[in-house]
Design a protein around this motif. Structure first.
Motif, PDB file in Angstrom:
ATOM      1  N   LEU A 104       0.839  -1.205   0.000  1.00 31.64           N
ATOM      2  CA  LEU A 104       0.000   0.000   0.000  1.00 31.64           C
ATOM      3  C   LEU A 104       0.868   1.247   0.000  1.00 31.64           C
ATOM      4  N   ASP A 105       0.357   2.297  -0.667  1.00 36.08           N
ATOM      5  CA  ASP A 105       0.993   3.620  -0.613  1.00 36.08           C
ATOM      6  C   ASP A 105       0.098   4.529   0.219  1.00 36.08           C
ATOM      7  N   ARG A 106       0.513   4.744   1.471  1.00 35.78           N
ATOM      8  CA  ARG A 106      -0.296   5.582   2.369  1.00 35.78           C
ATOM      9  C   ARG A 106       0.274   6.990   2.501  1.00 35.78           C
ATOM     10  N   GLY A 107       0.893   7.446   1.424  1.00 41.16           N
ATOM     11  CA  GLY A 107       1.396   8.820   1.389  1.00 41.16           C
ATOM     12  C   GLY A 107       2.897   8.919   1.550  1.00 41.16           C
ATOM     13  N   SER A 108       3.578   7.817   1.921  1.00 43.33           N
ATOM     14  CA  SER A 108       5.029   7.845   2.096  1.00 43.33           C
ATOM     15  C   SER A 108       5.721   6.867   1.166  1.00 43.33           C
ATOM     16  N   GLY A 109       5.048   6.422   0.128  1.00 47.09           N
ATOM     17  CA  GLY A 109       5.604   5.474  -0.818  1.00 47.09           C
ATOM     18  C   GLY A 109       5.094   4.073  -0.553  1.00 47.09           C
ATOM     19  N   PRO A 110       5.203   3.185  -1.543  1.00 40.68           N
ATOM     20  CA  PRO A 110       4.707   1.813  -1.389  1.00 40.68           C
ATOM     21  C   PRO A 110       5.452   1.075  -0.278  1.00 40.68           C
ATOM     22  N   GLU A 111       4.713   0.348   0.561  1.00 42.33           N
ATOM     23  CA  GLU A 111       5.308  -0.468   1.606  1.00 42.33           C
ATOM     24  C   GLU A 111       4.351  -1.608   1.935  1.00 42.33           C
ATOM     25  N   SER A 112       4.942  -2.702   2.403  1.00 41.99           N
ATOM     26  CA  SER A 112       4.137  -3.878   2.723  1.00 41.99           C
ATOM     27  C   SER A 112       3.379  -3.658   4.019  1.00 41.99           C
TER      28      SER A 112
END
Length: 983
Positions: A104-112
């Motif tokens: 998910l990208d929650r505003g700080s870049g894609p991360e698991s």
């Protein structure tokens, strides 16, 4: 979230306006909003997102833009995943997905992220599935910590399986002798020789951490007592002060008689696993402590404190995009026991370290003395008790926004676990800090708005348009209103009420005004009476909210007192109007009388000067004529030549004076033509140099690319020569510098106004001297006729007035800039001519007394003597002449079939037609007819504002008859000798 959902414009979504939602949907949303755990409702086939506060926190920086978006658009990175689950839910299924990993990208870049997801269908009013409710539980932290622990356990298992124990030992219980290998001995701080030969158990206890020793002893006692397995985890303190975690495992061994004989075993290093556990506990503590704080400014200090307590090192968290300072534990937030106080050093003090962090890479230095990165600063660092340090960066959108660093008072190696721990702390602190700061800013903004709303003096309200009895947008409801609303409007408790309820008889008018604002987006300001209360209001209305919204804000104040005062003032003014009008008329009359007096004074001065000069000239002419008559009667005809010359000289001076007077009055007849001022000045330069003399240095500065101007060239030459002569006299007797300079000028409204000219393009010709200059009071009068500063007998006082009249008549202006003792600049501003240059017509002079070839010249003049003289001179030159005494008579001749090659006419003629009108009428019949005007005083109206057309020439009376004959010959012969043109 309840407020955001209420304020959101749902009309643009598949759900439609909130007022049209099914009751079941509204109930489900209300239940969801009240729930503490993250929940999101995916409505319809597109999965329109509605969620509660828990889910808003889960969404991070994607909130609040997610609200009302479709699931595919809101979470494009998992669009297919969401589509499949929406279809499954709308099919009526309920299911769960545990430990679901999503990127998910929650505003700080894609991360698991790892989630436990529970799905349930939500029915509509008919019981059919219309949406999917998702219960979201994020377990990312637990998964990551479990992964760390699993990795450590795996490493331990591999070590045990491979027999990679730290050391082996064997305790002879009966003799209390422990024998161990060299690795075990060194780990426990015992001489390897002593360990190999055997030593009492207590010898090996000396390395066990004092806090762990009682537990180890108790575990041994339990194992011996039960003859069972021994297992214990504890810390060993190394000679350099470092701490190592070990696990010791052994099993009691019995002899053949069943008596306890030995307790052999092995010890393994479990420091890495323990570090994971300790850091896991630290992260949980970090979360608890930070979320319990109300002031975001205290959170960096709390993060530094947790790190310091966990690693027993000095720690600092630095936010670079906000306060640009390190947050360290202070007196109000002391570090935990055993923590080293934070040093005064920061990675920002080391350019290379800071540059590496800015690139997103961590920096570790195990020994500042040995590491090449810090050798040049080793003395300063060790003096601050910094022997090792580690720093991790935090980047957002490729910008370094924060960093977390720790320092050690001794050399120390840094593990990846250490760096991961620091990175986790930094990221979590930043995320929570940014979220709380954003919430604080939103709250502060709301408070400011509410404070302004409650305390402003003007009445204020927000209205929202709704569908009314007359169709869409035919009514509005008061959404908000401040306390001043009732004070100014005289109506209380309007919130929640429609305008048709508040002022039913006036509603249509108010709706029309504000609906126009809503539909056009244009603000309005107006005054209107609120008839229901009799209040006059000054109002301003403007649209607020999203472009598709229906809200308008209205700001207003009560003008009733002002209106009453204005009416009283109007009544008072009505009685004063007659008196003011009478007084105004008196002032108008007085001003007119003053202007007339000034005009008469100027006329008196002018006529007095003219009378003086003309009396002198007439005396010379009449006296000469008297002597000529006397000498002829005496038979002394040979002596009359000097009297003829005297009379002619006086007549010529009278003609010059007349020309100057006409120029001053701006009523002389001009022959303008497109002129290159640089070329004209170049041709005049030698004459100027001879005129001003050798004591004056003459400089000509011609502008490159100078525009053309349409001007009477001879008059311009005369004006420039006069200005140069005035400059010469101002520099006498010592001489000086005379500069003639040209330039292009583009005058805007302000600069043109300063020069009393219309805006536009002009050329300037400036004559500058280094002479005596002029005082302001002299400058004010220099254009007055007969005003001169020269000694008596050296100036007429008409030179500058003539230049002023000529320039103004040509559409230009003259301006004077002068300082006493410094010099003077006279600038002529002449309009730009936009056409091309016209070559001068060649002057064809008569080569013999009889230059004509029988051409016919029509002579029109109301003065019979002048007409007869002109006709006689032309006949002597070989021309046929026809005479007329007025305009109509001449025009009848021109209307006939008689040949006419040239028209010579006075301008001022009797009979209702002046000379210019006759010429214009004649050219309608004879387009190629050449015209020579002879005039003593030509009104601008008579000659077309002083401008002559091609093929027209002018001579000013009085003139020499020989000059007249030459001009006629030139004009007639010009059609036979045209100038050559390039081609």
């Amino acid at each position: 979230m309840a407020r955001l959902i209420c304020e959101h414009d749902w009309s643009k979504t598949p759900l439609g306006p909130r007022a049209a939602w099914p009751p079941g949907l509204a109930a489900i949303v209300g239940m969801m909003i009240a729930a503490p755990n993250p929940m999101v409702l995916l409505w319809g086939t597109s999965g329109v997102l509605l969620y509660n506060d828990g889910y808003a926190r889960f969404a991070g920086k994607r909130h609040p833009e997610l609200l009302g978006m479709g699931a595919r658009e809101g979470w494009p990175e998992i669009a297919d995943f969401n589509d499949a689950n929406i279809r499954r839910g709308l099919a009526g299924q309920s299911w769960s997905l545990e430990h679901q990993e999503l990127v998910l990208d929650r505003g700080s870049g894609p991360e698991s992220a790892w989630l436990d997801l529970h799905y349930a269908p939500v029915p509509d009013e008919n019981g059919a599935p219309a949406g999917v409710m998702v219960f979201v539980s994020e377990i990312t932290e637990q998964v990551r910590l479990a992964a760390h622990k699993a990795e450590a356990d795996e490493r331990l298992e591999l070590a045990l399986s491979a027999g990679r124990g730290v050391g082996a030992w064997d305790w002879d219980i009966a003799d209390d002798v422990v024998r161990a290998d060299e690795r075990f001995a060194r780990l426990y701080g015992v001489d390897p020789v002593v360990a190999r030969e055997g030593a009492p158990l207590e010898v090996f206890f000396s390395a066990i951490h004092p806090q762990d020793l009682p537990g180890v002893q108790a575990a041994i006692a339990r194992a011996v007592e039960a003859c069972s397995v021994f297992s214990a985890e504890y810390r060993l303190v190394q000679p350099d002060g470092a701490t190592v975690w070990v696990v010791a495992e052994g099993r009691c061994v019995l002899d053949a008689a069943g008596r306890l004989r030995r307790l052999p075993g092995v010890s393994f290093d479990i420091s890495e696993r323990k570090q994971v556990e300790v850091r896991q506990a630290a992260l949980l503590r970090l979360h608890d402590e930070i979320t319990a704080l109300e002031d975001p400014a205290q959170m960096p200090a709390a993060a530094a404190r947790v790190v310091a307590d966990t690693l027993n090192l000095a720690a600092s968290y630095v936010s670079l995009d906000d306060t640009s300072r390190a947050f360290r534990p202070g007196s109000d937030a002391p570090a935990a026991t055993g923590a080293i106080p934070a040093r005064a050093w920061s990675p920002r003090d080391h350019a290379e370290v800071f540059a590496t962090l800015a690139q997103g890479r961590a920096v570790t230095v195990a020994d500042v003395v040995q590491d090449a990165l810090t050798q040049d600063q080793a003395d300063a660092l060790t003096a601050a008790d910094i022997h090792a340090f580690a720093a991790v960066p935090l980047l957002e959108r490729d910008q370094l926004v924060a960093m977390l660093f720790v320092t050690s008072g001794r050399p120390q190696a840094w593990s990846q676990i250490d760096l991961d721990f620091l990175q986790d702390v930094a990221a979590r602190t930043r995320n929570i800090l940014e979220r709380l700061r954003a919430e604080a800013e939103r709250y502060e903004s709301q408070q400011r708005y509410q404070t302004l709303f409650d305390t402003m003096d003007e009445g204020f309200c927000v209205i929202e348009f709704i569908d009314g009895p007359d169709g869409p947008l035919s009514d509005y409801v008061h959404v908000e209103a401040n306390a001043a609303y009732a004070e100014h409007a005289g109506i209380a408790a309007v919130v929640g009420r429609t305008v048709r309820e508040v002022v039913p008889t006036e509603a249509d008018g108010w709706v029309s005004l504000y609906r126009n604002v809503l539909e056009t987006g244009r603000s309005i300001r107006f005054e209107k009476e609120l008839e229901a209360t009799g209040r006059w209001l000054e109002l301003a209305a403007f649209k607020v909210g999203p472009a598709a919204g229906r809200q308008v804000a209205v700001l207003f104040k009560d003008l009733t007192s002002k209106k009453r005062a204005e009416k009283a003032l109007a009544d008072l003014n009505a009685s004063l109007e007659a008196r003011v009008e009478a007084r105004t008329e008196e002032l108008r009359t007085a001003h007119a009388a003053l202007r007339q007096s000034q005009k008469m004074e100027a006329v008196g001065q002018l006529t007095g000067g003219i009378a003086h000069d003309f009396n002198n000239l007439l005396a010379g002419i009449s006296g000469s004529l008297e002597l000529i008559a006397k000498r002829i009667s005496q038979g002394r005809g040979a002596e009359i030549g000097r009297y003829v010359e005297a009379a002619q000289g006086a007549a010529q001076r009278a003609a010059t004076l007349t020309q100057r007077l006409l120029a001053f009055s701006r009523r002389q007849t001009l022959a303008p033509r497109p002129t290159d001022a640089n070329r004209l000045i170049g041709g005049l330069e030698d004459l100027v140099r001879r005129t001003v003399g050798p004591d004056i240095d003459v400089e000509v500065v011609g502008a490159g690319g100078l525009w053309l101007t349409e001007i009477d060239q001879s008059q311009l030459e005369n004006a420039l020569l006069n200005l140069c002569i005035n400059a010469r006299d101002a520099m006498a007797p010592g001489g000086g510098r005379l500069t003639i300079e040209t330039a292009n000028k583009w005058l805007d409204d302000r600069h043109a106004g300063e020069r009393d000219l219309p805006p536009g393009q002009y050329i300037s010709i400036c004559v500058t001297d280094t002479g005596s200059g002029m005082a302001p009071e002299v400058i004010e009068r220099i254009f007055e006729p007969f005003f001169t500063t020269k000694p008596i007998g050296q100036g007429t006082g008409l030179g500058l007035s003539m230049i002023h009249g000529f320039v103004r008549q040509s559409g230009g202006q003259i301006r004077v800039y002068s300082e006493p003792a410094l010099g003077t600049t006279m600038c002529l501003y002449l309009p730009r001519y936009h056409g091309g240059a016209v070559e001068s017509e060649p002057v064809v002079l008569s080569s013999s007394p009889a230059s004509g070839h029988g051409e016919t010249v029509l002579v029109i003049d109301d003065e019979a003597s002048v007409r007869a003289l002109v006709a006689e001179v032309l006949r002597e030159q070989g021309y046929a002449t026809v005479e007329a005494g007025d305009g109509p008579s001449g025009l009848r001749i021109l209307d006939s079939e008689q040949r006419i090659d040239l028209l010579v006419t006075d301008v001022g003629l009797p009979g209702g037609l002046n000379g210019r009108q006759v010429a214009d009428a004649a050219r309608m019949r004879r387009p190629d007819l050449k015209v020579l005007f002879i005039t003593g005083y030509a009104e601008n109206a008579a000659v077309g504002n002083g401008l002559l057309e091609l093929g027209m020439e002018v001579m000013t009376k009085p003139f020499l008859m020989t000059d007249l004959a030459a001009k006629v010959t030139t004009m007639i012969d010009a059609e036979h000798q045209l100038p050559e043109t390039g081609g």
